[in-house]
Design an enzyme around this catalytic site. Structure first.
Site, PDB file in Angstrom:
ATOM      1  N   ASP A  16      20.828 -28.697 -29.104  1.00  0.00           N
ATOM      2  CA  ASP A  16      19.946 -29.832 -29.409  1.00  0.00           C
ATOM      3  C   ASP A  16      19.260 -29.533 -30.520  1.00  0.00           C
ATOM      4  OD1 ASP A  16      20.870 -31.437 -27.302  1.00  0.00           O
ATOM      5  OD2 ASP A  16      19.600 -31.083 -25.685  1.00  0.00           O
ATOM      6  N   ARG A  97       4.071 -23.288 -24.423  1.00  0.00           N
ATOM      7  CA  ARG A  97       4.037 -24.646 -25.315  1.00  0.00           C
ATOM      8  C   ARG A  97       2.809 -24.732 -26.149  1.00  0.00           C
ATOM      9  NH1 ARG A  97       9.231 -23.849 -24.891  1.00  0.00           N
ATOM     10  NH2 ARG A  97      10.256 -24.945 -23.015  1.00  0.00           N
ATOM     11  N   ASP A 126       7.682 -30.572 -21.127  1.00  0.00           N
ATOM     12  CA  ASP A 126       7.492 -30.016 -22.451  1.00  0.00           C
ATOM     13  C   ASP A 126       7.224 -30.773 -23.731  1.00  0.00           C
ATOM     14  OD1 ASP A 126       7.887 -27.348 -21.373  1.00  0.00           O
ATOM     15  OD2 ASP A 126      10.090 -27.506 -21.558  1.00  0.00           O
ATOM     16  N   SER A 177      20.188 -25.733 -17.050  1.00  0.00           N
ATOM     17  CA  SER A 177      19.266 -25.524 -18.187  1.00  0.00           C
ATOM     18  C   SER A 177      18.275 -24.612 -17.958  1.00  0.00           C
ATOM     19  CB  SER A 177      18.433 -27.208 -18.326  1.00  0.00           C
ATOM     20  OG  SER A 177      17.330 -26.941 -19.004  1.00  0.00           O
TER      21      SER A 177
HETATM   22  N1  ARG Z   1       9.580 -27.589 -14.792  1.00  0.00           N
HETATM   23  C1  ARG Z   1       9.044 -26.274 -15.632  1.00  0.00           C
HETATM   24  C2  ARG Z   1       7.987 -26.881 -16.652  1.00  0.00           C
HETATM   25  O1  ARG Z   1       7.943 -27.728 -16.561  1.00  0.00           O
HETATM   26  C3  ARG Z   1      10.354 -25.876 -16.441  1.00  0.00           C
HETATM   27  C4  ARG Z   1      10.896 -26.659 -17.586  1.00  0.00           C
HETATM   28  C5  ARG Z   1      11.814 -26.096 -18.095  1.00  0.00           C
HETATM   29  N2  ARG Z   1      12.195 -26.440 -19.578  1.00  0.00           N
HETATM   30  C6  ARG Z   1      13.364 -26.333 -20.083  1.00  0.00           C
HETATM   31  N3  ARG Z   1      13.684 -26.669 -21.212  1.00  0.00           N
HETATM   32  N4  ARG Z   1      14.417 -25.925 -19.103  1.00  0.00           N
HETATM   33  O2  ARG Z   1       7.346 -25.890 -16.970  1.00  0.00           O
END
Ligand code: ARG
Length: 400
Positions: A16, A97, A126, A177
């Site tokens: 991506d 982040r 994210d 993922s």
């Molecule tokens: N649900 C988790 C969070 O919001 C993990 C997010 C994982 N991100 C990813 N790009 N796979 O912090």
């Protein structure tokens, strides 16, 4: 119409974010794309990632090692706050982040970019964390999120990339993922989307399967100074090494897995699997040390603050006035959270089995049931008379 002139893109080397490079230039008229890959201790060689960005058309490909900053400025405050989202998730992805956002904003400043970009879709947390952090740090920067708008499936994205010289991934890509850094791994999608499916052993890499863990328990002692972990078994460690060592030690005993149903910011419930051995062990030990060194009322009040604090981190509000105000409260409470906690690691569990502190508020001569007892038992009677009085008055009235 061009959406921006010069863009700094948060880059992971994945499909991506790689496709974002030609997409931003071809479809959105961006003249120059600068990529930024962050080393947050994910244990991946970022040199190929750096080259890949150039192949995909980036004019500059930056790789920033920020792992030390990640631990001291993000993980440590979260440990002091015992931050667990919905009582379980130690925020290993969420904490990264605001730091990546900070690096994007700094690079935009340095390279004179008018926008920053990321490859998040419109369904996750994210995107919220990036966008809100970036607007907090520099409200004038444009934020571009191509994957939120392009409507391409993974196959479409690979085909699009191939048109612009990006080879399709050679390895059959994982059905999951995965986001990974020093603090932990987040695993979603694939057959894990069915909440009743038992996560297959192959999704884990920081923690051993119970069948493979040692048959003898291991004891480790973690020392804190003012709420910051500084030593393991009496040996002082640099922040990054301390987390690494603890990930290993706890992971070896199968400790650090989480399987939870989670409420995302965008309103969706999702099934999440995490591994975060060091963070979970540190929060467990830190919270115990607080129970020894803080008065009961501070501890209890702090629980509420911790819950709010965890929600703020999860919901992208790291750089918010409320978060700053809560930081001040938390820091104030940590002045005497110094001491050592002993953990027993065995078969997927970490259990606190001992604690000590020069600031311990535990007074054995008050607590003891033995002959050294100094507690004034008679004083209890008057206390209970006053304590129970309102209830007694109420009861008399209602019993009439
Ligand atoms: N649900 C988790 C969070 O919001 C993990 C997010 C994982 N991100 C990813 N790009 N796979 O912090």
């Amino acid at each position: 119409m061009s959406r921006a002139e010069k863009v700094v893109l948060a880059y992971s080397g994945g499909v991506d974010t790689s496709v974002c490079i030609p997409y931003l230039k071809q479809e959105w008229g961006v003249k120059e794309v600068i990529t930024l890959a962050a080393d947050l201790g994910q244990g991946e060689d970022l040199n190929p990632v750096k080259e890949k960005a150039i192949t995909a058309g980036a004019s500059v490909s930056l790789v920033n090692n920020a792992v030390e900053r990640f631990v001291t400025e993000f993980a440590f405050p979260a440990i002091q706050a015992n931050a667990l989202y919905e009582n379980q998730y130690p925020l290993s992805t969420a904490l990264a982040r605001p730091l990546i956002s900070q690096m994007l904003v700094e690079a935009a400043q340095e390279y004179g970019a008018d926008a920053v970009a990321h490859g998040c879709t419109g369904k996750g947390n994210d995107q919220v964390r990036f966008d809100v952090s970036i607007m907090a740090l520099n409200p004038d920067l444009k934020i571009l999120a191509p994957a939120r708008e392009w409507g391409m499936s993974r196959e479409d994205a690979i085909a699009y990339g191939e048109r612009f010289g990006l080879p399709a991934p050679v390895k059959k890509s994982s059905p999951y993922s995965i986001d990974q850094n020093l603090l932990g791994r987040s695993i979603e999608a694939g057959d894990l989307e069915n909440p009743m499916v038992d996560p297959p052993e192959e999704v884990f890499s920081m923690t051993s399967a119970i069948a493979q863990t040692p048959d003898k328990p291991e004891y480790i002692e973690i020392s804190f100074e003012q709420g910051i972990p500084v030593a393991i078994n009496g040996t002082r460690y640099q922040p990054v090494d301390l987390i690494r060592t603890l990930n290993q030690a706890a992971g070896k005993h199968g400790f650090g897995r989480i399987d939870m149903m989670e409420n995302r910011v965008v309103g969706i419930k999702s099934r999440e699997i995490y591994e975060a051995p060091a963070m979970l062990a540190l929060i467990l030990a830190h919270r115990d040390l607080e129970s020894l060194t803080l008065t009961g009322d501070v501890s209890q009040y702090k629980r509420g603050i911790e819950d709010t604090y965890s929600q703020l981190i999860y919901r992208g509000l790291w750089y918010s006035p409320l978060k700053q105000a809560l930081d001040a409260f938390i820091q104030q409470t940590q002045a005497r959270v110094t001491g050592t906690v002993r953990l027993k690691l065995f078969k997927g569990n970490a259990t606190v089995v001992g604690r000590q502190s020069p600031y311990s508020l535990y007074a054995e001569d008050l607590a003891t049931y033995g002959s050294q007892d100094e507690f004034d038992h008679k004083a209890a009677e008057g206390f209970i008379y006053v304590w129970g009085l309102p209830t007694k008055v109420w009861s008399k009235l209602t019993k009439d």
